[in-house]
Design a protein around this motif. Sequence first.
Motif, PDB file in Angstrom:
ATOM      1  N   PRO A  25       0.818  -1.222   0.000  1.00  0.00           N
ATOM      2  CA  PRO A  25       0.000   0.000   0.000  1.00  0.00           C
ATOM      3  C   PRO A  25       0.851   1.272   0.000  1.00  0.00           C
ATOM      4  CG  PRO A  25       0.084  -0.929   2.197  1.00  0.00           C
ATOM      5  CD  PRO A  25       0.811  -1.903   1.306  1.00  0.00           C
TER       6      PRO A  25
ATOM      7  N   GLY B  21     -12.272   2.371   3.699  1.00  0.00           N
ATOM      8  CA  GLY B  21     -12.193   1.395   4.774  1.00  0.00           C
ATOM      9  C   GLY B  21     -13.000   1.756   5.999  1.00  0.00           C
TER      10      GLY B  21
ATOM     11  N   ASN C 254      -7.981   2.846   5.667  1.00  0.00           N
ATOM     12  CA  ASN C 254      -7.457   2.620   4.318  1.00  0.00           C
ATOM     13  C   ASN C 254      -8.542   2.846   3.278  1.00  0.00           C
ATOM     14  OD1 ASN C 254      -9.017   0.266   4.784  1.00  0.00           O
ATOM     15  ND2 ASN C 254      -7.807  -0.835   3.267  1.00  0.00           N
TER      16      ASN C 254
ATOM     17  N   SER D  70      -9.190   1.734  -1.256  1.00  0.00           N
ATOM     18  CA  SER D  70      -8.669   1.068  -2.443  1.00  0.00           C
ATOM     19  C   SER D  70      -9.286   1.687  -3.700  1.00  0.00           C
ATOM     20  CB  SER D  70      -8.984  -0.434  -2.417  1.00  0.00           C
ATOM     21  OG  SER D  70      -8.450  -1.029  -1.253  1.00  0.00           O
TER      22      SER D  70
ATOM     23  N   PHE E 288      -4.994  -2.118  -9.601  1.00  0.00           N
ATOM     24  CA  PHE E 288      -5.531  -2.035  -8.240  1.00  0.00           C
ATOM     25  C   PHE E 288      -4.535  -1.273  -7.365  1.00  0.00           C
ATOM     26  CE2 PHE E 288      -5.837  -3.559  -3.898  1.00  0.00           C
ATOM     27  CZ  PHE E 288      -7.207  -3.515  -3.649  1.00  0.00           C
ATOM     28  N   TYR E 289      -5.020  -0.244  -6.662  1.00  0.00           N
ATOM     29  CA  TYR E 289      -4.184   0.577  -5.795  1.00  0.00           C
ATOM     30  C   TYR E 289      -4.712   0.499  -4.364  1.00  0.00           C
ATOM     31  CZ  TYR E 289      -2.661   2.735 -10.203  1.00  0.00           C
ATOM     32  OH  TYR E 289      -2.180   2.962 -11.462  1.00  0.00           O
ATOM     33  N   SER E 290      -3.801   0.383  -3.417  1.00  0.00           N
ATOM     34  CA  SER E 290      -4.156   0.302  -2.001  1.00  0.00           C
ATOM     35  C   SER E 290      -3.466   1.445  -1.240  1.00  0.00           C
ATOM     36  CB  SER E 290      -3.723  -1.044  -1.428  1.00  0.00           C
ATOM     37  OG  SER E 290      -4.016  -1.120  -0.052  1.00  0.00           O
TER      38      SER E 290
ATOM     39  N   ASN F 222      -2.958   3.171   2.770  1.00  0.00           N
ATOM     40  CA  ASN F 222      -3.127   3.220   4.214  1.00  0.00           C
ATOM     41  C   ASN F 222      -3.111   4.686   4.635  1.00  0.00           C
ATOM     42  OD1 ASN F 222      -3.257   0.470   4.400  1.00  0.00           O
ATOM     43  ND2 ASN F 222      -1.173   0.199   5.165  1.00  0.00           N
TER      44      ASN F 222
ATOM     45  N   GLY G  93       0.292  -0.044  -9.501  1.00  0.00           N
ATOM     46  CA  GLY G  93      -0.840  -0.848  -9.078  1.00  0.00           C
ATOM     47  C   GLY G  93      -0.763  -2.235  -9.691  1.00  0.00           C
TER      48      GLY G  93
END
Length: 294
Positions: free
Chosen positions: A33, A58, A88, A90, A98-100, A102, A127
């Motif tokens: 992340p 999140g 978090n 996403s 896909f990107y994460s 925190n 990602g």
Amino acid sequence: MKSIKHILAIILFVGLFFKTFGQQSLEAGRVEPYRLQVTYNKTSHLIFPVAIRYADLGSDYLIAAKAEDAQNVLRVKAAVKDFQEETNFSVITEDGRFYSFNVTYSADPPTLNYDLVKMQYEGEREGSSSVQFEELGFNAPSLTEAVLKTIYDRNRRYIRHIASRSYGVQLLLNGIYVHNGKFYFHLVLKNKSNVPFAVDFCTFKIVDKQVAKRTVSQERQLLLLREYPMLQVVPDKSTAGNVVLLDQFTITDSQLLRIEIFEQNGARSQVLEIENSDLVNAKPVSEMNIKVNQ
């Protein structure tokens, strides 16, 4: 007794093996992340390489939304002052990445704007490109994006008999391409007039060639899956084009594919009619030797 102990030892060994192997496999596929700080009185902006498809928060500590006029920009801020827990969110973009992230709270974050394009260009994390979209079938979003961009950038015209013209505006079908159950239509709009052409919307319909009197006309509108780039306004004395993605289909010799581009608040709409012979002679994308950046 020894045999029972032997069997139990084997079961224990196998269990430990698969547990360790499973952990290693998950670690290998882990999406690292990004770390982000947000605040209550200021908005952070994240600029992604392509349009945002999906975003999930999140917790209720955050508020996020796509920018109204920029589909690749996400606005994020704290919904609660001074929250202590890390949270978090996403993001999935249209190219399947896909990107994460925190997120922690800061009264005065050192950075408010993040350019994911620049970060990827400079060799930082990218990602994960493992997301599949239902409408694309077995086609990876990254490949679909690469095909759309390649056709648009090469801008080659191999179909020369399909065009329309009226009021100083001309619509051309440069080519039809096919790959993995999808059609790619390359359209070009030329505005030779002194008045800009504002595109309202575009339709793809399967229609009957001739409809006898007292016979109900059969029309079927096709769903546009992707469009690159978005065709919005063609300024005066200029040319603009785009590539449209559709599911593969067939028509009979008594039918036509009708492409219509409508002008916003205007009467200069353009119409193209494509025969079955044009569709079955679509160029395979495999001939284009497209390279996909994973």
